[in-house]
Design an enzyme around this catalytic site. Structure first.
Site, short mmCIF file in Angstrom:
data_model
loop_
_atom_site.label_atom_id
_atom_site.label_comp_id
_atom_site.label_asym_id
_atom_site.label_seq_id
_atom_site.Cartn_x
_atom_site.Cartn_y
_atom_site.Cartn_z
CD GLU A 135 47.64 20.69 87.84
OE1 GLU A 135 48.01 19.73 87.12
OE2 GLU A 135 48.06 21.85 87.68
CB CYS A 145 58.95 23.64 74.28
SG CYS A 145 59.91 22.19 73.75
CB CYS A 172 64.12 27.17 68.98
SG CYS A 172 63.46 25.49 68.78
CB CYS A 176 63.23 28.20 74.06
SG CYS A 176 63.36 26.91 75.32
CB CYS A 231 67.74 22.85 73.49
SG CYS A 231 66.48 21.71 72.87
#
Length: 346
Positions: free
Chosen positions: A36, A193, A200, A203, A209
């Site tokens: 991370e 995205c 799209c 997705c 959306c």
């Protein structure tokens, strides 16, 4: 489609289309935490070789805590944003001293460690301990602003608070789904995205959306208001002794390249000879300056003029904690800034 199915759709998509072969996809909080931190401001493909080399050298929190900062910075060298490495080292020492070597479980405790913010703490807790906590990194902000049609720069406090509330409202109810859900958000933003060419049709959130429905995919999230990038310049003194070694100076512990070894700097090539004599007690002969080159930071652009100099007189003893002679292989193996590495390789 609705918010009620948001997490289920993402988890289902992750199972079939998400990333499952990343080296940090384990339940070990140390490895998750390291990934991370490395992934802040850095792409996955860049991180992987650094991550593996870092773990080879520091396989446990105890190993990292016991290391010197020089050793940590040397293994971080090239990744940039060196405060991440310094904070990582300090956090490892805090885990050993405060938590007995056991990585804390609660996001609030994790966020108290140096270099760990709210979103990173939540991600570590979700991946390592199935903690039900929302994340809000850049990928998640992009997904949520598009899906919910939220305008306004996400870095503004009011918009960020709105996104946190939304992120918390969309969490899955089953805590065992948290690792998959958290990874799904990251993967969707990284692979589908995306900022400029969102896919799209692929997705799982496209049916409801708002950005897709209104044709605003490229408008959201709202871009940060642009400011002129400040310009700075410096002269780096490339001082050699008669053995061909180069003189490096340790940077201050905070600020740009904090704690790294770098070339001494001065404001102008006209000051170079005086700087060598007054600061280091060295008599030198200047050679023609090398070609300028530019290094771009997040908040400014730095133009660097390398000024070679060869010692012509006696060399006074140097303090090893601040100044040190390095052979070129030694310098390249040390914790040095990326532009200096490029210069020495050249």
């Amino acid at each position: 489609m609705s918010a009620a199915t948001f997490s289920a759709r993402l988890i289902g998509w992750q199972s079939s289309h998400g990333r499952h072969d990343l080296p940090w996809q384990v339940s070990d909080p140390y490895r998750v935490w390291l990934s991370e931190i490395m992934l802040q401001q850095t792409q996955v493909a860049t991180v992987i070789p650094y991550y593996q080399r870092f773990l080879d050298r520091f396989p446990t929190i105890a190993d990292l805590a016991a290391a010197t900062q020089d050793d940590v910075l040397a293994h971080w060298s090239g990744l940039g944003y060196y405060s991440r490495a310094r904070n990582l080292h300090a956090a490892a020492q805090m885990v050993m001293a405060r938590f007995g070597g056991q990585f804390p479980h609660l996001p609030a405790e994790i966020a108290e460690l140096p270099g760990i913010g709210r979103s990173t703490a939540a991600a570590i807790a979700a991946f390592s301990f199935n903690t039900q906590s929302a994340i809000l990194d850049g990928n998640v902000k992009r997904v949520l602003t598009r899906w919910a049609g939220i305008a306004g720069f996400p870095g503004e406090k009011a918009i960020e608070n709105k996104l946190w509330l939304l992120a918390e409202s969309l969490l899955p109810t089953n805590v065992t789904d948290m690792p998959a859900y958290t990874q799904a958000q990251m993967d969707l933003g990284a692979t589908v995205c995306t900022p400029k060419k969102p896919a799209c049709l692929a997705c799982p959130l496209s049916d409801d959306c708002i950005a897709k429905a209104t044709g605003r995919q490229l408008e959201l999230p709202t871009a940060k208001p642009k400011k002129a990038v400040p310009e700075r310049s410096t002269v780096m003194l490339l001082i050699h002794d008669d053995a061909g070694r180069v003189l490096l100076e340790r940077r201050p512990p905070t600020g740009i390249w904090g704690g790294l070894w770098s070339l001494p700097e001065t404001g102008s090539t006209l000051d170079a000879e005086n700087a060598c004599r007054e600061r280091f007690g060295l008599r030198v002969e200047l050679e023609p300056a090398l070609a300028d080159f530019t290094h771009v930071f997040t908040h400014f652009r730095l133009t660097i003029t390398p000024q070679p100099a060869v010692i012509t007189g006696p060399c006074n003893a140097l303090r090893d904690d601040e100044l040190r002679w390095f052979s070129y292989p030694e310098a390249l193996a040390a914790g040095i800034p990326t532009p200096l590495r490029k210069l020495l390789n050249r």
